[in-house]
Motif scaffolding. Sequence first.
Motif, short mmCIF file in Angstrom:
data_model
loop_
_atom_site.label_atom_id
_atom_site.label_comp_id
_atom_site.label_asym_id
_atom_site.label_seq_id
_atom_site.Cartn_x
_atom_site.Cartn_y
_atom_site.Cartn_z
N CYS A 39 0.81 -1.22 0.00
CA CYS A 39 0.00 0.00 0.00
C CYS A 39 0.84 1.27 0.00
O CYS A 39 0.41 2.30 -0.50
N VAL A 40 2.00 1.23 0.61
CA VAL A 40 2.76 2.48 0.74
C VAL A 40 3.86 2.63 -0.30
O VAL A 40 4.54 3.65 -0.35
N THR A 41 4.03 1.62 -1.14
CA THR A 41 5.02 1.77 -2.22
C THR A 41 4.54 2.85 -3.18
O THR A 41 3.45 2.75 -3.73
N PRO A 42 5.31 3.91 -3.38
CA PRO A 42 4.79 5.04 -4.16
C PRO A 42 4.54 4.69 -5.62
O PRO A 42 5.20 3.83 -6.20
N LEU A 43 3.54 5.37 -6.15
CA LEU A 43 3.13 5.18 -7.53
C LEU A 43 4.31 5.22 -8.50
O LEU A 43 4.40 4.44 -9.44
N GLU A 44 5.24 6.15 -8.26
CA GLU A 44 6.33 6.29 -9.23
C GLU A 44 7.24 5.06 -9.25
O GLU A 44 7.87 4.76 -10.25
N LEU A 45 7.29 4.33 -8.12
CA LEU A 45 8.08 3.09 -8.13
C LEU A 45 7.40 2.02 -8.99
O LEU A 45 8.06 1.24 -9.67
N ILE A 46 6.05 2.01 -8.97
CA ILE A 46 5.32 1.06 -9.83
C ILE A 46 5.59 1.44 -11.30
O ILE A 46 5.84 0.58 -12.14
N ASP A 47 5.56 2.74 -11.57
CA ASP A 47 5.83 3.19 -12.94
C ASP A 47 7.26 2.83 -13.37
O ASP A 47 7.49 2.41 -14.50
N GLN A 48 8.20 2.97 -12.45
CA GLN A 48 9.58 2.56 -12.76
C GLN A 48 9.66 1.06 -13.02
O GLN A 48 10.35 0.60 -13.93
N ALA A 49 8.92 0.30 -12.19
CA ALA A 49 8.92 -1.16 -12.36
C ALA A 49 8.39 -1.54 -13.73
O ALA A 49 8.98 -2.39 -14.43
N VAL A 50 7.29 -0.91 -14.14
CA VAL A 50 6.69 -1.20 -15.45
C VAL A 50 7.67 -0.84 -16.56
O VAL A 50 7.86 -1.59 -17.52
N GLU A 51 8.32 0.30 -16.41
CA GLU A 51 9.30 0.75 -17.41
C GLU A 51 10.45 -0.26 -17.56
O GLU A 51 10.81 -0.66 -18.67
N ILE A 52 11.00 -0.68 -16.43
CA ILE A 52 12.13 -1.62 -16.48
C ILE A 52 11.66 -2.97 -17.03
O ILE A 52 12.32 -3.57 -17.89
N ALA A 53 10.50 -3.44 -16.55
CA ALA A 53 9.99 -4.75 -16.98
C ALA A 53 9.76 -4.78 -18.48
O ALA A 53 9.89 -5.82 -19.12
N SER A 54 9.40 -3.63 -19.04
CA SER A 54 9.08 -3.58 -20.47
C SER A 54 10.31 -3.54 -21.38
O SER A 54 10.18 -3.62 -22.59
N LEU A 55 11.49 -3.41 -20.78
CA LEU A 55 12.71 -3.39 -21.60
C LEU A 55 12.99 -4.78 -22.15
O LEU A 55 12.74 -5.78 -21.47
N PRO A 56 13.50 -4.85 -23.40
CA PRO A 56 13.86 -6.17 -23.91
C PRO A 56 15.03 -6.71 -23.08
O PRO A 56 15.77 -5.93 -22.48
N ASN A 57 15.15 -7.98 -22.98
CA ASN A 57 16.27 -8.58 -22.28
C ASN A 57 16.20 -8.51 -20.75
O ASN A 57 17.16 -8.82 -20.07
N VAL A 58 15.04 -8.08 -20.22
CA VAL A 58 14.90 -8.03 -18.77
C VAL A 58 13.91 -9.10 -18.30
O VAL A 58 12.85 -9.28 -18.90
N ILE A 59 14.29 -9.82 -17.25
CA ILE A 59 13.32 -10.65 -16.53
C ILE A 59 13.01 -9.91 -15.24
O ILE A 59 13.91 -9.68 -14.41
N PHE A 60 11.77 -9.47 -15.09
CA PHE A 60 11.40 -8.69 -13.90
C PHE A 60 10.68 -9.60 -12.91
O PHE A 60 9.69 -10.24 -13.24
N THR A 61 11.19 -9.66 -11.68
CA THR A 61 10.61 -10.57 -10.69
C THR A 61 10.05 -9.79 -9.51
O THR A 61 10.57 -8.72 -9.16
N SER A 62 8.99 -10.34 -8.92
CA SER A 62 8.33 -9.61 -7.84
C SER A 62 7.53 -10.58 -6.99
O SER A 62 7.13 -11.65 -7.45
N PHE A 63 7.25 -10.19 -5.74
CA PHE A 63 6.26 -10.91 -4.95
C PHE A 63 4.92 -10.73 -5.66
O PHE A 63 4.67 -9.69 -6.28
N GLY A 64 4.03 -11.73 -5.52
CA GLY A 64 2.78 -11.72 -6.26
C GLY A 64 1.93 -10.50 -6.02
O GLY A 64 1.30 -9.97 -6.95
N ASP A 65 1.90 -10.01 -4.78
CA ASP A 65 0.93 -8.94 -4.50
C ASP A 65 1.30 -7.58 -5.10
O ASP A 65 0.49 -6.67 -5.09
#
Lengths: 95, 362
Positions: free
Chosen positions: B65-91
């Motif tokens: 709940c407290v992870t800021p929106l911009e970190l989610i946006d950064q996560a999406v940006e990094i995950a969308s790069l070719p050659n990246v495997i982005f891993t995360s807890f399910g929630d």
Amino acid sequence: MCLAIPGKIVKIYTENGLRMGHVNYSGTISEACLEYVPEADMESYVIVHAGFAISVLDEEQARQSLETWDEVTDHLKKQGYTVENAPLTDKTKKD
Amino acid sequence: MKYIDEFRNPQAVKALVHEIKSISTQKWVIMEICGGQTHSIMKNGLHQLLDGVVELVHGPGCPVCVTPLELIDQAVEIASLPNVIFTSFGDMLRVPGSSKNLLEARSEGADVRMVYSPLEALKLAREHLDKEVVFFAVGFETTAPGNAMAIAQAKKEGLTNFSELISHVLVPPAMTALLSSETNRVQAYLAAGHVCAVMGWEEYEPIAAQFRVPIVVTGFEPLDLLKGILMTVQQLESGKHVVENAYPRAVARKGNQQAKALLQSVFQTIDRKWRGIGIIPQSGWALTPEFAAFDATLKFETGHIKTQEPKECISGEILQGIKKPNQCPAFGTLCTPEHPLGATMVSGEGACSAYFRYHKEV
Ligand code: SF4
């Protein structure tokens, strides 16, 4: 992510230089890293958080807590209160 | 299950509730910090059992709940790069970013994978040396030992294709910020048992003394929570304000020494933004310069992404205990766990989702 429950260590091994283990939760076995609980042994109960055991359950303390609660309950009963054994309402079951 | 069922014994629950009621001379406002505790309270109806004696307000202790929106946006940006495997807890996968969440990024072709432990992410890095493997390291002091271990291990093994997108937040600065706020109603805290299992409770002592609030280290089962509340009310009724431990089977005064030692070498304290609350000084962890090579924000240069949060969602006030979820106009209508507007509805530990699941009628 945040609800860690105690499970019993049933296997200890080393993988990539890290102390790892299998933890049994009533029949469900999960892998956990045991690096942070060097004092934990086979049969120890550990609290695991996101794949890492962060604490070894102090069984003596657990027993003491339960005893105090029994005393509170007995004390109430002696005062004439009915402390009936009704189950807690677990609202998850309704959904 | 051993060491679980005994701590749910309904007879003892009744007895403890009776005990709390018999010593209370007024209604006390107590905040449980941790989202896991919020869920246990709602699931077992403890707030209803204590109605009229104790008002439980739900704190900001849900990492999702407290992870800021911009970190989610950064996560999406990094995950969308070719050659990246982005891993995360399910929630974290369903937490809405400003345009999409990680699951949506995956449906558009990003390689996003759910893991249960950062060591699984590290394993992927070993197996895919031609790819960059990034782990979304969110959480409080409880997930930090694992995230720190994965980084220390990557360094030891010389794995240069592993990094973490770090959004670590710390409990004591948030407690201080809440108590310092003009709108504060909280008279005492239940401190989160698992955070204290790692950190111990000595760092709470200056807070209890400065703000004159009782702080009781509390576990998660119904009897643990009631024991914590009982000890808190005993202090409030007698005008005391010290730190006590109601969860001694899992928490020691000094916490987990091994974990603290590694945390100290891997992380340094920085100012952090909390979703819905804003920046709280010295309330988070970032990697120390020695481990900077494992910082995904630096590696992928996403630090420039800054995002404002949507206006409708009042989760900020909910996280500060000012409002309850059912006071949000969107609650249960526009905003549901299926279509969450804010993070407190997405996470299983968020106050909005706890209310939605267990307490819709109130
Ligand atoms: S119900 Fe939804 S919109 Fe309202 S505060 Fe909770 S998360 Fe935000």
